[in-house]
Every structure is written in C-alpha cells, then in structure tokens.
Design an enzyme around this catalytic site. Structure first.
Site, PDB file in Angstrom:
ATOM      1  N   ASP A 162       0.871  -1.171   0.000  1.00  0.00           N
ATOM      2  CA  ASP A 162       0.000   0.000   0.000  1.00  0.00           C
ATOM      3  C   ASP A 162       0.908   1.221   0.000  1.00  0.00           C
ATOM      4  O   ASP A 162       1.638   1.452   0.972  1.00  0.00           O
ATOM      5  CB  ASP A 162      -0.894   0.020   1.242  1.00  0.00           C
ATOM      6  CG  ASP A 162      -1.929  -1.096   1.229  1.00  0.00           C
ATOM      7  OD1 ASP A 162      -2.397  -1.447   0.139  1.00  0.00           O
ATOM      8  OD2 ASP A 162      -2.258  -1.615   2.307  1.00  0.00           O
ATOM      9  N   ASP A 212     -13.547  -3.561  -1.610  1.00  0.00           N
ATOM     10  CA  ASP A 212     -13.389  -3.303  -0.174  1.00  0.00           C
ATOM     11  C   ASP A 212     -14.774  -3.432   0.449  1.00  0.00           C
ATOM     12  O   ASP A 212     -15.683  -2.644   0.136  1.00  0.00           O
ATOM     13  CB  ASP A 212     -12.835  -1.895   0.069  1.00  0.00           C
ATOM     14  CG  ASP A 212     -11.417  -1.733  -0.475  1.00  0.00           C
ATOM     15  OD1 ASP A 212     -10.706  -2.748  -0.589  1.00  0.00           O
ATOM     16  OD2 ASP A 212     -11.036  -0.586  -0.789  1.00  0.00           O
TER      17      ASP A 212
END
Length: 252
Positions: free
Chosen positions: A11, A130
């Site tokens: 990330d 998500d």
C-alpha cells in the site's frame, strides 16, 4: 486444482509503503522498490501495488515508482489506484505492470471493466472490492475511495456483476478484518468465492501462519494476500508455504 498463491501487498502513499488498521492510522513500512525486490527473492507468487491515496486525491498512479518496481522483480505484478480510463491501464502496463487493479473507478463506471478486459484480456483485469459488514442488511457493503465512502451496493451482487463484465480476478478485502491480525474474514471470503467461477484473492486480517490454511480450506480462496505480517517480518512467505505444504495444500 490450481496451486494456492501467497501475495504480499504494497500500500503506497507519497512514495512510501504504509500500513494501518481498518484502513486508518497508517505507519511507514519502507521503500516499495526495495520491499518488492525482497519479496521476489523470498518466493512470493505475485505482488500487488496499491497507490492508496490516488483516488482520494484525484490523480493518476505513480508511473515512475511502478516502472522502478517492475525493473526489480520477475513475478506477476498487479497495480491499482487512480485508474479511471483504459489509457491509464495502457500506461501502467507499458511501465511494467502485468495486471491492473480497479476499485473506485469500476463502481463509478462499470463499463471500464468491460472495456479493459476487451482491450487487454480478462486475465489482466483485477477488480478490488473493499467490503464491510452492514448489520442492517445482514451482508457486506462495498466501499470506495480507500474505504472512506459507502456505496449502498451489496458486495456479493457487485462481485457477480464484475465477473459478468469481464473481470478475471477479485481482490477481496475485509475492512472489518484489515490490519487486525485476527484472521481473514472467512464468511465473506467463502460467500464471494462460492458464488463466482473466477479466482478470489483474500485480503485483510492475516496474523498467523495457520490463517492462510483456514482461508484456503474454509474460505475457499485461491490466493491469500497480506501486508503487515510480511512488512514487519513477523513471518516470511517461506514460513507460510512450508506450513501449507505440511498440511497438504499445493503451493508453488
């Protein structure tokens, strides 16, 4: 049966790898190019690079960092974050990405999934979902913009829709489990995996070696993705693969 894959995730924010809990409280975890090279040497099957602030900031993914990372590794490399047009996909594939991950842009413009798969092949298009449990519904809701925006869309229905549109793979992140190290969200993962014919990468919650076995056996996932435990050397990819082999799970 295809061999199960172990995939570290980078990330990236402001050119650095970061990691938090439930998508907040981010802390620095290192240089993306160095980490990518390390994971390649350690036996990772693939690598996922997510520019987590690109969609929020309304800008394109950092092509130069992608190019430098691709130059250091030999394993398949998925890049996501800030991709809103087919031209963005082309730019990143030319920079060295093997697959393109889309999340927010796919929800806003589902035809992007179809257009990308037609132009580059479905194997190239990874739709990232998500998802967070919505107690009123009794099932999971899709979130966008780095987990900041609820969409009102049901995760199972959305996963089925993007499969029909041409997605070749789903990267499924449990926002409830993310960064907790309490184990993958097995209910969510199994629900999505059993409703699709394309591979599902489970993400969010890995904390122990045996969590990967559980997500493959009970969650029916095709791949397990993790960040925190690998970045901070709590376990290695070899540890995970050795454990899976001992349990009779086929890994590469």
């Amino acid at each position: 049966m295809l061999a199960k894959r172990i995939i570290p995730c980078l990330d990236v924010k402001d050119g650095r790898v970061v990691k938090g809990v439930n998508f907040v409280n981010l802390r620095d975890a290192g240089d993306p190019v160095e980490l990518a090279a390390t994971y390649d040497k350690e036996g990772a099957d693939e690598l996922v690079f997510l520019d987590i602030s690109a969609s929020i900031e309304g800008r394109a993914t950092m092509v130069e960092v992608v190019k430098r990372t691709a130059g250091e590794i030999t394993i398949p490399f998925t890049v996501g974050g800030g991709i809103s047009h087919v031209d963005d996909m082309k730019r990143l594939l030319r920079a060295g990405a093997d697959k393109i991950g889309i999340n927010t842009a796919a929800v806003i413009n589902p035809s992007l999934v179809k257009d990308g798969s037609r132009k580059f092949g479905s194997q190239c298009i990874v739709v990232a979902i998500d998802a967070k449990f919505n107690p009123e519904w009794g099932e999971w809701e899709v979130y966008t913009h780095g987990g900041r925006k609820a969409t009102g869309t049901r995760a199972l229905a959305w996963a089925k829709e993007v499969e029909q549109l041409g997605a070749g793979e789903i990267l499924l992140t449990s926002m409830d489990a993310d960064g907790t190290k309490d184990g993958f969200d097995l209910k969510l993962t199994r629900a999505v995996s059993e409703s699709l014919s394309i591979p599902v990468i489970a993400s969010g919650g890995a904390g122990r070696v045996e969590d990967f076995y559980k997500v493959f056996q009970d969650g029916r996932a095709d791949a397990g993705l993790a960040a925190t435990i690998f970045h901070y050397k709590e376990m290695t990819i070899r540890d995970v693969k050795d454990d899976l082999r001992q349990r009779g799970v086929e890994v590469r």
